[in-house]
Write an enzyme that holds these catalytic residues in place. Structure first.
Site, PDB file in Angstrom:
ATOM      1  N   GLU A 124       0.822  -1.217   0.000  1.00 28.26           N
ATOM      2  CA  GLU A 124       0.000   0.000   0.000  1.00 28.26           C
ATOM      3  C   GLU A 124       0.856   1.267   0.000  1.00 28.26           C
ATOM      4  OE1 GLU A 124      -3.576  -0.122   2.261  1.00 28.26           O
ATOM      5  OE2 GLU A 124      -3.600  -2.306   2.280  1.00 28.26           O
TER       6      GLU A 124
ATOM      7  N   TYR B 202      -3.508   4.877   6.930  1.00 33.83           N
ATOM      8  CA  TYR B 202      -2.744   3.645   7.191  1.00 33.83           C
ATOM      9  C   TYR B 202      -1.513   3.585   6.296  1.00 33.83           C
ATOM     10  CZ  TYR B 202      -1.321  -1.241   6.604  1.00 33.83           C
ATOM     11  OH  TYR B 202      -0.572  -2.403   6.476  1.00 33.83           O
TER      12      TYR B 202
HETATM   13  P1  NAD Z   1      -2.815  -7.469  12.839  1.00 30.82           P
HETATM   14  O1  NAD Z   1      -3.626  -6.240  12.988  1.00 30.82           O
HETATM   15  O2  NAD Z   1      -3.482  -8.789  12.736  1.00 30.82           O
HETATM   16  O3  NAD Z   1      -1.793  -7.574  14.069  1.00 30.82           O
HETATM   17  C1  NAD Z   1      -1.056  -6.469  14.544  1.00 30.82           C
HETATM   18  C2  NAD Z   1      -0.392  -6.891  15.843  1.00 30.82           C
HETATM   19  O4  NAD Z   1       0.366  -5.784  16.333  1.00 30.82           O
HETATM   20  C3  NAD Z   1      -1.387  -7.255  16.950  1.00 30.82           C
HETATM   21  O5  NAD Z   1      -0.939  -8.413  17.617  1.00 30.82           O
HETATM   22  C4  NAD Z   1      -1.358  -6.048  17.881  1.00 30.82           C
HETATM   23  O6  NAD Z   1      -1.674  -6.345  19.205  1.00 30.82           O
HETATM   24  C5  NAD Z   1       0.086  -5.612  17.725  1.00 30.82           C
HETATM   25  N1  NAD Z   1       0.278  -4.189  18.065  1.00 30.82           N
HETATM   26  C6  NAD Z   1      -0.458  -3.129  17.610  1.00 30.82           C
HETATM   27  N2  NAD Z   1       0.009  -1.986  18.133  1.00 30.82           N
HETATM   28  C7  NAD Z   1       1.083  -2.328  18.910  1.00 30.82           C
HETATM   29  C8  NAD Z   1       1.990  -1.585  19.700  1.00 30.82           C
HETATM   30  N3  NAD Z   1       1.902  -0.251  19.805  1.00 30.82           N
HETATM   31  N4  NAD Z   1       2.965  -2.241  20.353  1.00 30.82           N
HETATM   32  C9  NAD Z   1       3.072  -3.588  20.271  1.00 30.82           C
HETATM   33  N5  NAD Z   1       2.234  -4.352  19.542  1.00 30.82           N
HETATM   34  C10 NAD Z   1       1.251  -3.731  18.874  1.00 30.82           C
HETATM   35  O7  NAD Z   1      -1.871  -7.194  11.611  1.00 30.82           O
HETATM   36  P2  NAD Z   1      -1.332  -8.149  10.461  1.00 30.82           P
HETATM   37  O8  NAD Z   1      -2.312  -8.218   9.387  1.00 30.82           O
HETATM   38  O9  NAD Z   1      -0.804  -9.384  11.085  1.00 30.82           O
HETATM   39  O10 NAD Z   1      -0.113  -7.265   9.928  1.00 30.82           O
HETATM   40  C11 NAD Z   1       1.189  -7.428  10.475  1.00 30.82           C
HETATM   41  C12 NAD Z   1       2.144  -6.499   9.740  1.00 30.82           C
HETATM   42  O11 NAD Z   1       2.143  -6.809   8.349  1.00 30.82           O
HETATM   43  C13 NAD Z   1       1.772  -5.030   9.841  1.00 30.82           C
HETATM   44  O12 NAD Z   1       2.958  -4.283   9.968  1.00 30.82           O
HETATM   45  C14 NAD Z   1       1.076  -4.727   8.528  1.00 30.82           C
HETATM   46  O13 NAD Z   1       1.214  -3.378   8.167  1.00 30.82           O
HETATM   47  C15 NAD Z   1       1.850  -5.633   7.598  1.00 30.82           C
HETATM   48  N6  NAD Z   1       1.126  -6.079   6.396  1.00 30.82           N
HETATM   49  C16 NAD Z   1      -0.112  -6.656   6.514  1.00 30.82           C
HETATM   50  C17 NAD Z   1      -0.756  -7.143   5.380  1.00 30.82           C
HETATM   51  C18 NAD Z   1      -2.097  -7.831   5.456  1.00 30.82           C
HETATM   52  O14 NAD Z   1      -2.664  -8.165   4.411  1.00 30.82           O
HETATM   53  N7  NAD Z   1      -2.646  -8.089   6.625  1.00 30.82           N
HETATM   54  C19 NAD Z   1      -0.147  -6.996   4.126  1.00 30.82           C
HETATM   55  C20 NAD Z   1       1.119  -6.402   4.050  1.00 30.82           C
HETATM   56  C21 NAD Z   1       1.751  -5.961   5.208  1.00 30.82           C
HETATM   57  P1  TYD Z   2      -8.974  -5.100   3.141  1.00 27.75           P
HETATM   58  O1  TYD Z   2      -8.955  -6.527   3.538  1.00 27.75           O
HETATM   59  O2  TYD Z   2      -9.478  -4.089   4.094  1.00 27.75           O
HETATM   60  O3  TYD Z   2      -7.495  -4.758   2.663  1.00 27.75           O
HETATM   61  P2  TYD Z   2      -6.909  -3.411   1.968  1.00 27.75           P
HETATM   62  O4  TYD Z   2      -7.913  -2.351   2.009  1.00 27.75           O
HETATM   63  O5  TYD Z   2      -5.781  -3.121   2.857  1.00 27.75           O
HETATM   64  O6  TYD Z   2      -6.516  -3.829   0.597  1.00 27.75           O
HETATM   65  O7  TYD Z   2      -9.815  -4.944   1.788  1.00 27.75           O
HETATM   66  C1  TYD Z   2      -9.492  -5.681   0.643  1.00 27.75           C
HETATM   67  C2  TYD Z   2     -10.347  -5.151  -0.482  1.00 27.75           C
HETATM   68  O8  TYD Z   2     -11.725  -5.409  -0.200  1.00 27.75           O
HETATM   69  C3  TYD Z   2     -10.231  -3.649  -0.652  1.00 27.75           C
HETATM   70  O9  TYD Z   2     -10.311  -3.320  -2.042  1.00 27.75           O
HETATM   71  C4  TYD Z   2     -11.461  -3.111   0.067  1.00 27.75           C
HETATM   72  C5  TYD Z   2     -12.487  -4.192  -0.147  1.00 27.75           C
HETATM   73  N1  TYD Z   2     -13.462  -4.337   0.937  1.00 27.75           N
HETATM   74  C6  TYD Z   2     -14.828  -4.357   0.636  1.00 27.75           C
HETATM   75  O10 TYD Z   2     -15.219  -4.264  -0.537  1.00 27.75           O
HETATM   76  N2  TYD Z   2     -15.714  -4.478   1.664  1.00 27.75           N
HETATM   77  C7  TYD Z   2     -15.323  -4.581   2.954  1.00 27.75           C
HETATM   78  O11 TYD Z   2     -16.189  -4.669   3.847  1.00 27.75           O
HETATM   79  C8  TYD Z   2     -13.915  -4.575   3.254  1.00 27.75           C
HETATM   80  C9  TYD Z   2     -13.423  -4.686   4.671  1.00 27.75           C
HETATM   81  C10 TYD Z   2     -13.026  -4.449   2.205  1.00 27.75           C
END
Ligand code: NAD
Ligand code: TYD
Length: 345
Positions: free
Chosen positions: A130, A153
């Site tokens: 992102e 974000y």
């Molecule tokens: P998540 O929201 O499931 O988990 C985040 C974790 O961070 C939680 O365990 C939370 O308690 C902890 N946390 C939040 N604030 C904190 C703080 N101030 N101090 C200590 N711990 C804290 O997130 P996720 O989806 O597992 O994402 C993990 C990482 O990967 C993030 O950095 C996110 O930006 C990155 N990321 C996520 C995705 C995705 O698709 N989910 C994709 C690319 C990158």
């Molecule tokens: P999301 O899982 O929130 O990831 P990101 O926005 O970080 O890519 O959303 C994935 C895609 O799905 C994004 O294009 C937004 C869309 N979306 C919906 O259409 N409805 C929803 O309720 C949510 C949470 C996401």
């Protein structure tokens, strides 16, 4: 190949962090993992329910912004690598309440960098596709592209990503960065699209698709993100950034079709609702640089989404308590008007 003995995994109780801890210990049972997590609504001890009795795993509950606690933990546990997953991670939450995103994602990462600098520890930072902003036409983001984030974000993640690079340049500290695509898989908090749609479908509730649903995402299995991070930790060049995804995207409507077909549910559950403000239309990354480390994804995006949807069928014990608790408040705030079709456009 580097030897890594003792890791501090920040955010290890979240979705990707917990999958990473489990994967890492399966592959490297001789190493020690200290999970450092604030346990926000997204951080759940039960994500590592099967590991807490293991001798080489421990939990420190704390904020990455607490410099004294991070420093003390690194010293007491003889940490040689920090892997920073800790973050506020949901775009929609960042639109409703953005300041905590700056506190954790920017200042928190900055504190980790300060401790890494002070103690001479390597830091691996988890960034996201992102940060590149929305990607036009047929372009695929490469690691040298300019960052152009468009949500609170994404902006906070881009700031963190750039701070990490600035520390490497200015202080010469050993860092690496991975930028992950949209991950799917076990233990993903149901605010994100795939687990939200899967659990709604299981419950027979409508699936709120933002706008026309033609936005494109690379839905990558969290397993492949973990193997990508492992490749960079062990063989990545210090100071470098690596994209991690499948390199193939699909529209949200295609993703919804896979979820509904996998669960055998009626496509009439789809409801188009008012779009997210500033919704990025397309993310797409080129992952050739990671391939040079010998990495290949195991799942294609269709398999990844289908397998993720099935996990929610088999693991109601995990998500039912979340959905009936505080999540409900967020869900109503985010969706009640949209789903009733009464929101102001
Ligand atoms: P998540 O929201 O499931 O988990 C985040 C974790 O961070 C939680 O365990 C939370 O308690 C902890 N946390 C939040 N604030 C904190 C703080 N101030 N101090 C200590 N711990 C804290 O997130 P996720 O989806 O597992 O994402 C993990 C990482 O990967 C993030 O950095 C996110 O930006 C990155 N990321 C996520 C995705 C995705 O698709 N989910 C994709 C690319 C990158
Ligand atoms: P999301 O899982 O929130 O990831 P990101 O926005 O970080 O890519 O959303 C994935 C895609 O799905 C994004 O294009 C937004 C869309 N979306 C919906 O259409 N409805 C929803 O309720 C949510 C949470 C996401």
């Amino acid at each position: 190949m580097r030897e890594i003995k003792s890791l501090l995994v920040t955010g290890g109780c979240g979705f990707i962090g917990s999958n990473f801890v489990r994967y890492w210990l399966e592959q490297h049972p001789e190493s020690r993992v200290v999970v450092y997590d604030k346990l926000t609504y997204a951080g759940r001890k039960e994500n590592l329910h099967d590991l807490w009795d293991t001798a080489n795993v421990s939990l420190v509950v704390g904020d990455i912004g607490d410099q004294d606690l991070v420093r003390r933990t690194c010293q007491d546990e003889a940490i040689d690598l920090i892997v920073n997953f800790a973050a506020e991670t949901h775009v929609d939450q960042s639109i409703l309440g953005p300041l905590v995103f700056t506190d954790t994602n920017v200042r928190g990462t900055h504190v980790l960098l300060e401790v890494a600098r002070e103690l001479g520890i390597r830091l691996h930072h988890i960034s996201t596709d992102e940060v590149y902003g929305h990607i036009k036409d047929n372009h695929q983001s490469v690691e040298t592209d300019e960052l152009a984030p468009r949500s609170p974000y994404a902006a906070s993640k881009a700031a963190a990503d750039q701070l990490v690079q600035a520390y490497a340049i200015t202080y010469g500290i050993p860092v690496t960065i991975t930028r992950g695509a949209n991950n799917v898989g076990p233990y993903q908090y149901p605010e994100k699209a795939v687990p939200l749609f899967s659990t709604n479908a299981i419950l027979g509730e409508p699936l709120p698709v933002y706008g026309d649903g033609l936005q494109m995402r690379d839905y990558a299995h969290v397993y492949d993100h973990c193997t990508g991070i492992e490749a960079v930790l062990l063989r990545g060049e210090i100071g470098e950034v690596y994209n991690v995804g499948t390199g193939r995207e699909m529209t949200n409507l295609e993703m919804v079709d896979i979820v509904l077909d996998t669960l055998g549910k009626d496509h009439g559950l789809v409801k188009h609702v008012t779009d997210r403000p500033g919704h990025d239309r397309r993310y797409s990354m080129n992952v050739d640089k990671l391939r040079t480390l010998g990495w290949e994804p195991k799942y294609d995006p269709k398999q990844a989404v289908a397998e993720a949807a099935r996990w929610y069928v088999d693991n109601r014990w995990w998500w039912e308590p979340i959905r009936s608790g505080e999540f409900r408040e967020y869900y109503d705030r985010q969706y009640a008007e949209r789903l009733a079709g009464t929101e102001s456009k």
